[in-house]
Design an enzyme around this catalytic site. Sequence first.
Site, PDB file in Angstrom:
ATOM      1  CB  THR B  17      -0.924   0.031   1.234  1.00 25.44           C
ATOM      2  OG1 THR B  17      -0.120   0.068   2.424  1.00 25.44           O
ATOM      3  CG2 THR B  17      -1.826  -1.185   1.267  1.00 25.44           C
ATOM      4  CG  ASP B  18       0.088   4.474  -2.542  1.00 19.00           C
ATOM      5  OD1 ASP B  18      -0.995   4.764  -1.988  1.00 19.00           O
ATOM      6  OD2 ASP B  18       0.220   4.442  -3.763  1.00 19.00           O
ATOM      7  CB  ALA B  19       0.833   8.105   1.613  1.00 15.65           C
TER       8      ALA B  19
END
Lengths: 138, 138, 138, 138
Positions: B17-19
């Site tokens: 996942t990312d921000a």
Amino acid sequence: MDGFPFAAAIRVRFADTDAQGIAHHSNYLVWFEAARVEFLEHFAGGYQRLRDEGIESLVLEAQLRFRAPARFDDRLLVNARCIAIRGARFRFEYAVERDGLLLADGWTDHGTVNATTLRACRTPEWLRAALTESATAE
Amino acid sequence: MDGFPFAAAIRVRFADTDAQGIAHHSNYLVWFEAARVEFLEHFAGGYQRLRDEGIESLVLEAQLRFRAPARFDDRLLVNARCIAIRGARFRFEYAVERDGLLLADGWTDHGTVNATTLRACRTPEWLRAALTESATAE
Amino acid sequence: MDGFPFAAAIRVRFADTDAQGIAHHSNYLVWFEAARVEFLEHFAGGYQRLRDEGIESLVLEAQLRFRAPARFDDRLLVNARCIAIRGARFRFEYAVERDGLLLADGWTDHGTVNATTLRACRTPEWLRAALTESATAE
Amino acid sequence: MDGFPFAAAIRVRFADTDAQGIAHHSNYLVWFEAARVEFLEHFAGGYQRLRDEGIESLVLEAQLRFRAPARFDDRLLVNARCIAIRGARFRFEYAVERDGLLLADGWTDHGTVNATTLRACRTPEWLRAALTESATAE
């Protein structure tokens, strides 16, 4: 590189390599992104400005062509330019070179979305203006 | 999924996942590759068989379309099929779905190369036969 | 593995390898996390339950020992157990094996924090109970 | 930073972040490695010199402490020093800071091995000398 107003410097990390002894192809999307972030900082006040307005940019589409492998510790230039802006969508083009040799090129399409809902929203005027202006920079 | 003889199961890791709270788009190339490896194991004795013959397969080109984001802990199916084989080059197509919803699709082009020199070499006959046969599997 | 109530299956991806021909050491933290997520699903209703309560778990400390390399396409078992819970902090231990051979082991310390402020908050009672109970499972 | 003869500059990429909105903890091992590679270039002619002699350095052990999160686009300094060399083994220490604030620290232990067999081999004299000398640099 001719036709590109901007280039980001990337150094191939050991973690980027794979058992073929070359940089794994998935890294190019990460390097494209790193170049895009620096591009937006240079021309448009930075990606964080978008985020501060509650907007994110999603990658909608991407294409990559790999012409020659990059290797551990290579110093690369990731040339980037914004070539089209329409509605909530814009396209970046990239050319990755090492010592003048083209290693890979490609493009990514982006859409601006509301950061909370991830639904499409119009690209802010300041970003459109900045991206348009970047196209005429040298 | 209709038209695909094979699907690999992928679970979205937290590290993926990312921000933006979604799976980072570069992971799809890694998932395509994981599906391809399982595909080759299923239909052609595995990618390691290629490597044992001193051959590697390089990614030459890739295209990805992102239609809806994947999120942490999502269970995905990465459908894969080999749609073309010509000379030293072959193409895989992918469709990533979650509970029947298409999240992304794309393709990758590959060339077989000598593992030491990374120069193009003809795709081994057993791999061509296996890939051709896979196209008619259900 | 003796003493571990849980193990997650991991298959080494090509993207996990590096130019030494082995899995890059940073992947073990990702695999530890994947095992932890499956562990929490098995014993405690899943990590998402924590997130749904507005709580995240941050990694505070980690230790890893690499004893033998993992290679492309290896099937690994990442054994995991929760060995201590104190206040807002808990520790997981891991042992990574391939066909009964120990490749690596290590531990991670975690603290529960408010998802918005990232400030420490007490570990929810249901999670403490579940982690405590897991220690006595076989 | 006092006591460290060297620091590498790292910029947190968007791909480094996770759904907690911070840099995923596994990146620190990658950043440690990037700092080590630059360190070896600065003090010892580069990691590639090792590889050219048919030697690789394997990570044998690692410890990390996370004190404060790093975020997207943060400019970090990864301070590095070599603190011990014994036989075929040496240890690096790291301190990651942002604007003078310590975000994380840790160490990694390394062993030199034959690149083909991955069996331990004595650290070359030139590397021992260079690492020893680095300890007295300012």
